[in-house]
Enzyme design. Structure first.
Site, PDB file in Angstrom:
ATOM      1  N   SER A 171      -9.457   1.587   2.074  1.00 15.24           N
ATOM      2  CA  SER A 171      -8.642   2.561   1.692  1.00 15.24           C
ATOM      3  C   SER A 171      -7.204   1.716   0.740  1.00 15.24           C
ATOM      4  CB  SER A 171      -7.940   3.344   2.500  1.00 15.24           C
ATOM      5  OG  SER A 171      -7.423   2.732   3.602  1.00 15.24           O
ATOM      6  N   ILE A 212      -7.956   0.424   9.623  1.00 16.80           N
ATOM      7  CA  ILE A 212      -8.583   0.975  10.864  1.00 16.80           C
ATOM      8  C   ILE A 212     -10.054   1.013  10.798  1.00 16.80           C
ATOM      9  CG2 ILE A 212      -8.809   3.274  10.013  1.00 16.80           C
ATOM     10  CD1 ILE A 212      -7.551   4.468  12.607  1.00 16.80           C
ATOM     11  N   MET A 238      -6.987   8.764   2.816  1.00 14.85           N
ATOM     12  CA  MET A 238      -7.254   7.263   3.272  1.00 14.85           C
ATOM     13  C   MET A 238      -8.303   7.278   4.257  1.00 14.85           C
ATOM     14  SD  MET A 238      -3.367   5.400   3.504  1.00 14.85           S
ATOM     15  CE  MET A 238      -2.948   6.006   5.000  1.00 14.85           C
ATOM     16  N   GLY A 241     -11.703  -0.972   8.260  1.00 10.75           N
ATOM     17  CA  GLY A 241     -12.181  -2.033   7.103  1.00 10.75           C
ATOM     18  C   GLY A 241     -11.315  -1.848   5.768  1.00 10.75           C
ATOM     19  N   SER A 242     -10.009  -1.143   6.007  1.00 13.08           N
ATOM     20  CA  SER A 242      -9.366  -0.754   4.767  1.00 13.08           C
ATOM     21  C   SER A 242      -8.743  -1.757   4.132  1.00 13.08           C
ATOM     22  CB  SER A 242      -8.534   0.424   5.099  1.00 13.08           C
ATOM     23  OG  SER A 242      -9.200   1.711   5.196  1.00 13.08           O
ATOM     24  N   LYS A 292       0.952  -1.271   0.076  1.00 16.48           N
ATOM     25  CA  LYS A 292      -0.029  -0.039   0.142  1.00 16.48           C
ATOM     26  C   LYS A 292       0.960   1.200   0.216  1.00 16.48           C
ATOM     27  CE  LYS A 292      -4.047   1.860   2.656  1.00 16.48           C
ATOM     28  NZ  LYS A 292      -5.034   1.490   3.863  1.00 16.48           N
TER      29      LYS A 292
END
Length: 541
Positions: A209, A230, A183, A232-233, A134
């Protein structure tokens, strides 16, 4: 920001810089006829050789490692194949931010040379495995813009903790992937690199994100990538793209040293790093490898919690939750969780139907903890970058979130502790080994329409590990039903009405979420492997 360049100038320069790093012979024909589903294009576009198709298409992370060990593949040809496939994925879905393909191929070449010179030296656990990251992870010499103009052209000087550990374990890092501006939304769109598309249906969101990771892995431009979560990212992009993703408990996987839109002193819900992959066993292998590598040597916040390697001989007792009491699942999402529960029962698993307690209260506290400073820090970053908010960020409406006082923060903490105790008792009182539930009330949605995150956010609030297992796709039989099916509120009805036809959601992936108890990550990995083997007839080890 340098001189009088606008955010548009900066975006153009960054995208041109990225695109120049794709070799001309890796570019797909502009004449190629594309539908909304582009998952098959890498195999058919003529860029990859038959051997490169085999390497990228038919191996997960464990297969790649084993075949390099057995010298079926060289590390260099594996790196080359995945760099090429990632380049194809980028051209189709705009999933990449920073590209360092040539450096990755050279590193893999050096790994091969070192092995040839010292053939008796034991190989490292991740020897030659390409891993994508990421955008928030720092790599020296590369930007970590996290979708914000302010951070453009400010390359990192040090590695984040996890990339450093991955390199020390023998991995090959080769690209970073796109995220939303800030994000803080579930739609990977920003003013630096633009929007990432969903390869299953280019008209649907790739999620966020970690949306670039989700899209890249769905295209098999990566077999194992690292996202962060944090609210569901990791899991939301896994749902949207039909891949596996795991949110670990905090303190398990090194997180330190990342670019963040959050004040570095912000307390509250902890963000975690975790794996996204094309198989469940790859996620479990990643967790085992990291937990066995003394990650606390790389990040002082990591727990001294080791992988035990203990297997449970009995089938688990699993609770099934059909909805969270706030948002009604779309018809295909209902079908997915009902079918999963039935398959588990048919296989002899002890499945008990449950309702989750106090979800609305947990969601309210979580939102309060996300915005203790009234989101002032991230608003200041947007202003400093002289850029507008993208649509999904506008809908979050950061400026409307009130700041908390010290007393407010203490009240939020007290509320969180109370509900953690409620769920502790709920878990033990029902004698649970795991829960399964939908990962969201919706599938991937049209752009900027992803709404409720309560199905994923709850487990961040509790700091319970949670894993996404894909189970299929929307079918013609998943017909739209009446508005009376929305059970809970005006907000629920608004979200439910998004499901307007099977055509809108054609090829949208379906998944379930498997949840374990806090710091029981190894136990959850075993159960998730069992669930995956039952639902998808997959290998568990």
């Amino acid at each position: 920001m340098a001189g009088d360049k606008t955010y548009i100038d900066i975006s153009r320069a960054k995208c041109e810089q990225r695109d120049r790093l794709i070799r001309d012979e890796w570019k797909i024909s502009q004449k190629l006829a594309l539908g909304n589903n582009v998952l098959e294009v890498p195999r058919t576009c003529g860029v990859l050789s038959e051997r490169e198709i085999n390497i990228t298409e038919y191996n997960d992370a464990l297969d790649i490692i084993e075949r390099i060990r057995q010298q079926v593949y060289t590390a260099e040809e594996v790196a080359l194949a995945f760099c090429k496939r990632a380049a194809i994925a980028q051209q189709l879905t705009n999933c990449l931010t920073e590209i360092f393909f040539e450096e990755a191929i050279e590193r893999a070449r050096q790994l091969d040379k070192e092995r040839a010179v010292n053939p008796s030296t034991p190989l490292k656990p991740l020897h030659g495995l390409p891993i994508s990251l990421k955008d928030s992870f720092n790599i020296p010499g590369l930007d970590s813009t996290i979708g914000m103009t302010y951070f453009a052209n400010k390359p990192a000087t040090e590695y984040s903790a996890l990339p450093k550990l991955l390199l020390d374990l023998g991995a090959v890092l080769y690209c970073k992937t796109n995220v939303p501006q800030t994000m803080m939304t579930a739609d990977s769109d920003n003013n630096v690199f633009g929007r990432t598309l969903n390869p299953s249906n280019l008209k649907l969101t790739a999620g966020g994100s970690s949306g670039g990771e989700g899209s890249l892995i769905a295209m098999k431009g990566s077999v194992l990538g690292i996202g962060t979560d944090i609210a569901g990212s990791i899991r939301i992009p896994s749902v949207c793209n039909g891949i596996y993703g795991a949110r670990p408990s905090s303190g398990i996987v090194p997180f330190a040293g990342q670019q963040s839109p959050e004040d570095p002193g912000m307390p509250g819900i902890e963000v975690v790093a975790g794996p996204m992959a094309i198989s469940m066993r790859a996620c479990s292998f990643f967790m085992k490898t990291i937990m066995s590598a003394e990650p606390w040597r790389y990040d002082s916040s990591c727990l001294h919690l080791r992988w035990q390697g203990q297997l449970n001989s009995r089938k688990p007792r699993i609770g099934v939750v059909f909805d969270d009491g706030l948002y009604t699942p779309f018809p295909p999402v209902r079908r997915a969780i009902q079918e999963a529960a039935q398959k588990l029962r048919d296989s002899g698993v002890d499945v008990v139907e449950l309702r989750l307690p106090n979800v609305a209260e947990a969601v309210g506290i979580t939102y309060g903890m996300f915005a203790l400073d009234g989101c002032q820090f991230v608003q200041d970053l947007i202003k400093a970058g002289k850029e507008p908010e993208v649509e999904s960020v506008k809908r979050v409406n950061l400026a409307a979130i009130p700041k908390s006082s010290l007393q407010d923060y203490m009240d939020l903490n007290a509320g969180r502790r109370k509900l953690q105790a409620v769920y502790h008792d709920f878990w033990l009182g029902n004698n649970l080994d795991a829960l399964i539930l939908p990962p969201a009330p919706q599938t991937a949605t049209p752009f900027d329409e992803w709404g409720p995150i309560s199905y994923t956010m709850l487990w961040n609030f509790l700091d319970y590990p949670a894993t996404i297992i894909p189970t299929g796709r929307v079918q013609e039989s998943d017909v739209v039903d009446g508005e009376e099916s929305a059970l809970y509120s005006e907000a629920d009805l608004k979200n439910y009405k998004l499901y307007d036809s099977t055509e809108t959601y054609r090829d949208a992936p379906l998944s379930i979420q498997v949840v374990g108890m806090r710091q029981e990550d190894e136990a959850l990995a075993e159960i998730a492997g069992l669930v995956d083997s039952i639902l998808n007839h997959s290998e568990t080890g």
